[in-house]
Every structure is written in C-alpha cells, then in structure tokens.
Write an enzyme that holds these catalytic residues in place. Sequence first.
Site, PDB file in Angstrom:
ATOM      1  N   VAL A   1       0.866  -1.174   0.000  1.00 19.08           N
ATOM      2  CA  VAL A   1       0.000   0.000   0.000  1.00 19.08           C
ATOM      3  C   VAL A   1       0.903   1.225   0.000  1.00 19.08           C
ATOM      4  O   VAL A   1       1.877   1.282   0.762  1.00 19.08           O
ATOM      5  CB  VAL A   1      -0.916   0.020   1.237  1.00 19.08           C
ATOM      6  CG1 VAL A   1      -1.772   1.286   1.258  1.00 19.08           C
ATOM      7  CG2 VAL A   1      -1.795  -1.232   1.278  1.00 19.08           C
ATOM      8  N   CYS A   2       0.584   2.180  -0.845  1.00 23.98           N
ATOM      9  CA  CYS A   2       1.252   3.482  -0.823  1.00 23.98           C
ATOM     10  C   CYS A   2       2.755   3.264  -1.042  1.00 23.98           C
ATOM     11  O   CYS A   2       3.160   2.460  -1.875  1.00 23.98           O
ATOM     12  CB  CYS A   2       0.916   4.166   0.505  1.00 23.98           C
ATOM     13  SG  CYS A   2       1.200   5.940   0.582  1.00 23.98           S
ATOM     14  N   THR A   3       3.603   3.949  -0.281  1.00 27.13           N
ATOM     15  CA  THR A   3       5.044   3.816  -0.478  1.00 27.13           C
ATOM     16  C   THR A   3       5.608   2.543   0.149  1.00 27.13           C
ATOM     17  O   THR A   3       6.833   2.362   0.155  1.00 27.13           O
ATOM     18  CB  THR A   3       5.779   5.059   0.063  1.00 27.13           C
ATOM     19  OG1 THR A   3       5.372   5.280   1.413  1.00 27.13           O
ATOM     20  CG2 THR A   3       5.464   6.270  -0.776  1.00 27.13           C
TER      21      THR A   3
END
Lengths: 237, 237
Positions: free
Chosen positions: B105-107
Amino acid sequence: MIPPETHLQIGSLLFEGLDQIDLTGPFEVLSRIPNATYRIYAPTAESVRDISGLRLTPDAALADAPQLDVLHVPGGFGQEALMRDEAVLGWIRRQAEGAGHVFSVCTGALLLGGAALLRGRRATTHWSAFALLPYFGAQPVDRRVVVDGTWVFAAGVTAGIDGALRLAAELRGIEVAQAIQLGMEYAPEPPFDSGTPRTAPAAILERARSAVAEITARREATARGIAADLGIALPAG
Amino acid sequence: MIPPETHLQIGSLLFEGLDQIDLTGPFEVLSRIPNATYRIYAPTAESVRDISGLRLTPDAALADAPQLDVLHVPGGFGQEALMRDEAVLGWIRRQAEGAGHVFSVCTGALLLGGAALLRGRRATTHWSAFALLPYFGAQPVDRRVVVDGTWVFAAGVTAGIDGALRLAAELRGIEVAQAIQLGMEYAPEPPFDSGTPRTAPAAILERARSAVAEITARREATARGIAADLGIALPAG
C-alpha cells in the site's frame, strides 16, 4: 467555518471492542486539521483491543481531557457494553454540551443516544442498527453522511472517512478538506458494489443479518429500555 | 483462489512513521478473511507511532513471525528510514519469497523495491512517489489497484482498502470479499473530488507537492542509489 486562528481541541473516544476503522478512518483526517490539538481518550490510559484484536492506545484518560471543541464518537460491537455506563455517557454528555461539533461514526450514534443526546436530531448509523434510532428520539435519515447543524453523523464503519472530510470542511473550509483528501489519495474504487443492503447480493445480505442478529437483538432491548427511561414513545411494530 | 480449507498466515509489517491507515484500512479486511491467522509484526515487539502520532502495537516482532502466506507492506514517510535497513528488508525478502501473495500500500511499494523485489513487476504507489518506481526496475501502472500475478499494489493511503478487498477476493473468492464490504459498509461517497492529482484543484496540488518536496527528493536520492546497486538503468530525464 471556525476562524483559522482559533485553536481547536479535537478528541476521539476510544473503548474496548470498538471497530477500529471507525476511529482510524477519521484519524487520518482529524490529525491533519490545521491549528488543532487532536487526542484520543479512553476510560483509562491503558491500551484496548478493537473487535478484531487491533491494540490501540489512548493519549490520555477521559478524566484528563480538556473541554473539546470537536467530539468524535466511534462505534463497533463494544459500544453495547457502554450503553449504561454513566462514567462514559456522562463524559460524552458533558463534552457534547461544550463542544461546538459532535461527530459520530457507525454505532457511535447509539452511544450519543444512550447519553440522551439524540432527541429531535436527524441522524444515521450502521445499516444493522438504523432501525434503532427512533428509540433515542432521533429522526433516521438514510444517507451515508447526515449533517444536523454542527453535528455530523456517518453511517457504518468506512462512512467515517466521508464524514470526517465533511467535518473538516465545516471546521476549516473546503480547501483544507480537499488538501487532506489529496494527501490521502481518497478517490475510492471499490472492486465490488456490495457496500450497502440495497446493493449487496441477497444471499450475502441474509448471511450478514444472521451474523449480527444476536448483537442486534441485544441492542434493541437496550434501546427499548433507554426509550422508556427517556419517556420516548416506542416506534410502532 | 486458495482452497477454503487451507489455513492462511497473513501478516502486516508495522514500523515507526508509517501512515496508519495504510495498515488500518487493510486491517479491516484482512482481519475478516475466513480460516486465517492475521498478525501484525514490527522490528521489535514495542509500540510505534504513526506519522501523525497514533500509537500502534504489533502482535510480535519480525523475528517471531512464521512464514507468511500473505505479506502486507504499508507505507508512509517512515518507509524512507528503512530503505537501507537490511534487517527489515531481509525479512521482507524472505517472507515475500515464501508467501504466495504480497500486497503493498502506498510507499510500501518502495520498501519492496528496496528489497529488490520489484524488477519486472507492474506496480503502483502514492502519486508523489509514482515516478520513482522505474528506479527499482518496476513498470509503473497508473491505476488505483494493480494486480501483477499474485501480487497486489495499491496506490496511496486509502487505496489500501480497495486493494485489500481485491486481495480478499483473490484469496477466498468474490463472495467473501462482498460480505466483508457489506459489513464495513464500504460504499464511499467522498464529499469532494480532490483525491488525485488529476482531479484536485491546481493550487491545492501545487501546495501538496511543495509539502512533500523534501521527502520526495530524499526518496529519489535513495532510489537512485538502489538503482545503481541493482544495476538498473536510470530513467531518462
């Protein structure tokens, strides 16, 4: 909108058996509101477990909270155990009286009802508890987010994210809310259309209702008792 | 889909300075997957703080995790401090090699990149880090959720909810995912259309880019170094 130079005290209630995303969804928004102190308060300063076991720790105990400007009340099955807990309900009542803004998510609305704060309010809650709102004197409004004056009610669980963005706009203006939305990349794309009783496949809805039948019955019994205490006429049927 | 009778070990990585909803959004889904053990693992068994101060406690330390079937890696600014942390990256690498399913998820995707796991993969990440994916040998795909074989990549922050529902369907079938979606009343209605760089007002996007310019520059420098180590040709420009 509140003047940007007015510092805001924002607080979330944390309790054993809450549904964690009722708190952590809004957290993502409330923690980014400018010129605000945002803290999480629980009956004691100890950690609690959410209904699925996530351990969450408050910043302070209820007794150590200042008067809040914004009170956030999440829900979850653990709400039921607090419906006659005057220590918690009294705290909610006192905070809500002084707070300009009150924000409930999911069955957090029932806690506001238990604190006798819903009479005459337009409100919503999780779909499984929606029919209970009249016991508290509330007018149920079947929308994902219901704004009643300076009070914001979000429907079930993830509706708290939508409600919190709406609240952020009420507090600090639309551009602040839009900036928060961009940072959290909130442009949802649910892979299925099963998020409400209206759209879920019938068999899935039936199983979901069965799964919550026992807690729903307990919630209804509690709500009936509270309605009697408050002198609220019970809904027909 | 994995046979329903096969028990799954599902684990999320927790670290200091993550963006909490990268974990707590998927938590709401992953904790409801049938016939699974879901635990949260951190470098030590101690609590950490998310980037906005939420205190989260793991179930166990990384060293005490079993081989996972599903590895979930969240992101957040704190990811950057782990990009050369071989204890964490080695754990991710070993777990990912044995896990059938990996979900970032995300970075969190950058952590997979730091662990040299992205080469040749179709992937996504938060919009502010999207341009860095080629440094890790990944092929950036500008979608909210990218499925590459048994790996699932979610874009920024709240995209983890969409990604987790997609993952739940991959693991246990669509009906399980739909039931989870109904329970969490996930039928989002963002009050504004500011969740992506494409839709946000220009001035808000500009301020958001400025706000993350420093961390973005640091992430790029780190990514360049990792590209050099991995012998990956740097993107033009």
